[in-house]
Every structure is written in structure tokens, then in C-alpha cells.
Design an enzyme around this catalytic site. Structure first.
Site, PDB file in Angstrom:
ATOM      1  N   LYS A  54       0.822  -1.207   0.000  1.00 44.17           N
ATOM      2  CA  LYS A  54       0.000   0.000   0.000  1.00 44.17           C
ATOM      3  C   LYS A  54       0.850   1.248   0.000  1.00 44.17           C
ATOM      4  CE  LYS A  54      -4.061   2.239   1.827  1.00 44.17           C
ATOM      5  NZ  LYS A  54      -5.279   2.121   2.636  1.00 44.17           N
TER       6      LYS A  54
ATOM      7  N   GLU B  83      -5.007   9.745  -4.976  1.00 45.00           N
ATOM      8  CA  GLU B  83      -5.887   8.878  -5.773  1.00 45.00           C
ATOM      9  C   GLU B  83      -6.347   9.551  -7.066  1.00 45.00           C
ATOM     10  OE1 GLU B  83      -8.986   5.431  -4.551  1.00 45.00           O
ATOM     11  OE2 GLU B  83      -9.685   7.456  -4.135  1.00 45.00           O
TER      12      GLU B  83
ATOM     13  N   ARG C  35      -3.603   4.735  -7.461  1.00 41.49           N
ATOM     14  CA  ARG C  35      -4.103   4.381  -6.136  1.00 41.49           C
ATOM     15  C   ARG C  35      -5.495   3.768  -6.197  1.00 41.49           C
ATOM     16  NH1 ARG C  35      -3.550   7.843  -0.488  1.00 41.49           N
ATOM     17  NH2 ARG C  35      -4.658   6.335   0.821  1.00 41.49           N
TER      18      ARG C  35
END
Length: 382
Positions: free
Chosen positions: A237, A247, A251
């Protein structure tokens, strides 16, 4: 914990760095880390800390946690909330923000999330908005939180329109993942967290998925496999977060299975008696791979292998496994339409060409999703 065991746990801690420049921090993984929390948090230089926890975790750890910080010169307060997904609400956010302000927490002080993903998301969001941002520390107490929600700086609450639709990116100053805390975690919660562990293998690491197939019992039993699984999940992660903190690109891969899973959580009204997040993700992972197979992208044998493994662990894999029902196709599609990955009204899915070969698939036609969901519901009822 004795000083000797604390030193042993310190020596065996695995460190996963998250190199984000001025927002860089470490994730520490190992057994017994909570015994060193006083010195580790004191090293961050704060004068005060507000500990946010829930009615399950608080009675077990909050007092000792507070005492350890006070021993190292920090003024502390404890904010205890009801457990469960329903706590991620506007009302709870208001309560935590007011309590943090009442505790006179300044921007250089700390909000500490002591609990699972719900507490981490909520406390982190409060830290992001109080005084326009105070520092915070994640001390995740569930497997799911240790491998997923405590890492990467996503914070937020739920809206009546969907899950995690109100929030902010706010990186922690430290993550302490004490894997010994999982020894007393209910089996259902361990299984739910394991779904997120498996996810990392399915995204882009087929070897890690195969390792999980061989070693999952050790993860559940608390052996070195547990520490390695948590650390490897955090490494995976962290690597994605460093590439795409907010994001805007890669992501989104971390949401493999989540478009389906979040829709199921909304349909079940975030009722943990029916479905918890990791169970929704487990069903969602299976749906994502079966949908990929239905579209001719992925071998059906890979989808079957994933289902076999998650079934052996005891996780749900089908829409028919949702207690009380999964809703109608229209209800599922409506829930998906509020997903954060919707752009221009078109659904974006994370699909796969095989195990460890996931990719972002924007603009999937709603008709194809409807046909697939109808076939899944019909298969479940036959």
C-alpha cells in the site's frame, strides 16, 4: 508488559517507511509494540494527546495507553465512542471535534486513533479539520485496519448517499501495528481483515497470493506469518500511496472489489450484524474477477481459485451469502452510482486479466454491469 519483553518486541519490529517528503512517516509492525507506545509517541514532540477509541477497545487498552503517555510528560484525554460503522457519521465527527477542542489540543499536539478502521477514519478526519489540521497517530487494533485503513492518509465519514463520501487526505505521523492485539480479535473480524490482505496479492503480486494460500493459517494463529503478512500489505500500500497520494491514478487499484463491496454495505445499511467491510470486500473481489471473466478478460479458473481460497478461510463469496439479501439489480446499480470512482456518470471498475494483473477500467457500460449482476443473482437463487 515487562521491560525485557518490550525490548524484545522493539528489536523484532518491522519498519515500513512511507517516504512522502515533509509528510513522511514510519509504519511499525510487531508483537508487543503497544508496550513501547509512551516513548515512541513522546519522541514526536507533542505536549498533549487526545485518544479516540470505542467501547470495545477502550476498556482493554485506553487507561494503560493514557498512563504510558502521561509517564512521558504528555497531557491526555480519552474520547470513547460506540463501536460499529454507524459511528462514522456527522454526529460523531461533531462530538470528536468538540472534544478535541475542549481538550485544548493544539496543532503541534496529537489525536491518537486507538481502534479499528472506523475509529481511524473518524479520528483522522477530525484531526484533518480541527484547527485546519493537527497531527495524529494510528494505533490500529484490527487486522483490517493494520493492513489497510491506517495507512495512506485517507480519512472520512459516511453519508446517507454512500460510504466514505465526506473526508480528507491527512497523513498520520506514525502507525503502530501491534500484531499481538489481534490475538483476542473475534474470528469473524480476522477473516474480514484477511480479505484486504489477499487483495494486495490479487492487485499485482501473484506470488504473495500464492504465499497467502500456503500460510493463511499462520496468520490467523499469530505466528511470524502474521507479522510478515501485515508488513507486506503495508509495503504494497505504501508503494502505491507514494506514487499517487491523492488517488488521481494508480491508487484506485487499491479499491479492487470495493465498488461492489461498498454497494453491498450501503444496501445492508452498514449493519455489521449482516455484513462487515471485509466481508463486503471478499464478495466484491470474487465479483470483480467473475465480471472480468464474463467480459473475456480473465480466465475463469483464476476466479474459481480465488473463490476456493476465500471459502476455505470462511469468507463469503457470493451475493447469496449476504444475510437478509443483497437487494435488486437496480438497488445495487444505484449504490454503485455514488461510488467515488464515478466520472461523468460512467462507472470505473478495477478489473483483472488474471491474479496479480489488475487494472483500472473506466467507462464500463451500465448494461454490461446489469447483465452480469442479473446472472449472479439468478445463479444465487437457482
Amino acid at each position: 508488559m515487562s521491560s525485557a519483553s518490550a525490548q524484545a518486541s522493539t528489536a523484532s519490529a518491522l519498519t515500513v517507511p512511507v517516504p512522502l517528503g515533509e509528510r513522511a512517516y514510519d509504519i511499525l509492525v510487531g508483537r508487543g509494540l503497544i508496550g513501547t507506545v509512551g516513548s515512541r509517541i513522546a519522541a514526536l514532540g507533542a505536549r498533549a494527546a487526545a485518544i479516540v477509541t470505542d467501547e470495545h477497545v477502550g476498556p482493554l487498552y485506553a487507561q494503560a495507553f493514557s498512563d504510558a503517555l502521561q509517564t512521558h510528560g504528555l497531557r491526555t484525554s480519552v474520547i470513547t465512542l460506540a463501536p460499529g460503522e454507524a459511528t462514522k457519521s456527522y454526529a460523531s465527527l461533531e462530538r470528536v471535534c468538540d472534544a478535541v477542542l475542549e481538550a485544548k489540543i493544539e496543532r503541534g499536539d496529537l489525536v491518537i486513533a486507538l481502534g479499528g478502521g472506523v475509529i481511524g477514519d473518524l479520528a483522522g478526519f477530525a484531526a484533518a479539520v480541527v484547527r485546519r489540521g493537527v497531527r495524529f497517530v494510528q494505533v490500529p487494533t484490527t487486522l483490517l485496519a493494520q493492513v489497510d485503513s491506517s495507512v495512506g492518509g485517507k480519512t472520512g465519514i459516511n453519508s446517507r448517499h454512500g460510504k466514505n463520501l465526506v473526508g480528507a487526505f491527512h497523513q498520520p505521523s506514525l502507525v503502530l501495528a501491534d500484531t499481538a492485539l489481534l490475538d483476542t480479535l473475534p474470528l469473524r473480524e480476522m477473516r474480514a481483515g484477511y480479505a484486504e490482505v489477499v487483495k494486495y496479492g490479487l492487485i499485482d503480486d501473484a506470488r504473495f497470493f500464492a504465499w497467502c494460500e500456503r500460510n493463511w493459517r499462520g496468520i490467523f494463529e499469530g505466528g511470524m506469518e502474521r507479522d510478515e503478512a501485515v508488513a507486506q500489505s503495508c509495503r504494497a500500500k505504501a508503494a502505491v500511496v507514494v506514487r499517487d497520494e491523492h488517488e488521481t491514478g494508480d491508487r484506485a487499484l487499491l479499491n479492487l472489489g470495493h465498488t461492489f463491496g461498498h454497494a453491498l454495505e450501503k444496501i445492508t445499511a452498514y449493519d455489521s450484524a449482516r455484513l462487515v467491510h471485509g466481508e463486503g470486500v471478499a464478495i466484491g473481489l470474487n465479483l470483480a474477477f467473475r465480471f472480468s471473466a464474463a467480459l473475456g478478460l480473465c480466465p475463469i479458473s483464476d476466479a474459481e481459485r480465488i473463490e476456493a481460497h476465500l471459502t476455505s478461510v470462511g469468507l463469503p463469496t457470493r451475493l447469496s451469502h449476504v444475510p437478509g439479501g443483497c437487494g435488486t439489480v437496480d438497488e445495487l446499480l444505484d449504490a454503485m452510482a455514488q461510488d467515488k470512482k464515478v466520472k461523468g456518470g460512467s462507472l470505473t471498475f478495477i478489473l483483472a486479466k488474471g491474479i496479480g494483473q489488475s487494472f483500472i477500467a473506466p467507462g464500463i457500460e451500465a448494461g454490461k454491469v446489469r447483465t452480469f449482476l442479473m446472472s449472479e443473482i439468478n445463479a444465487s437463487s437457482s
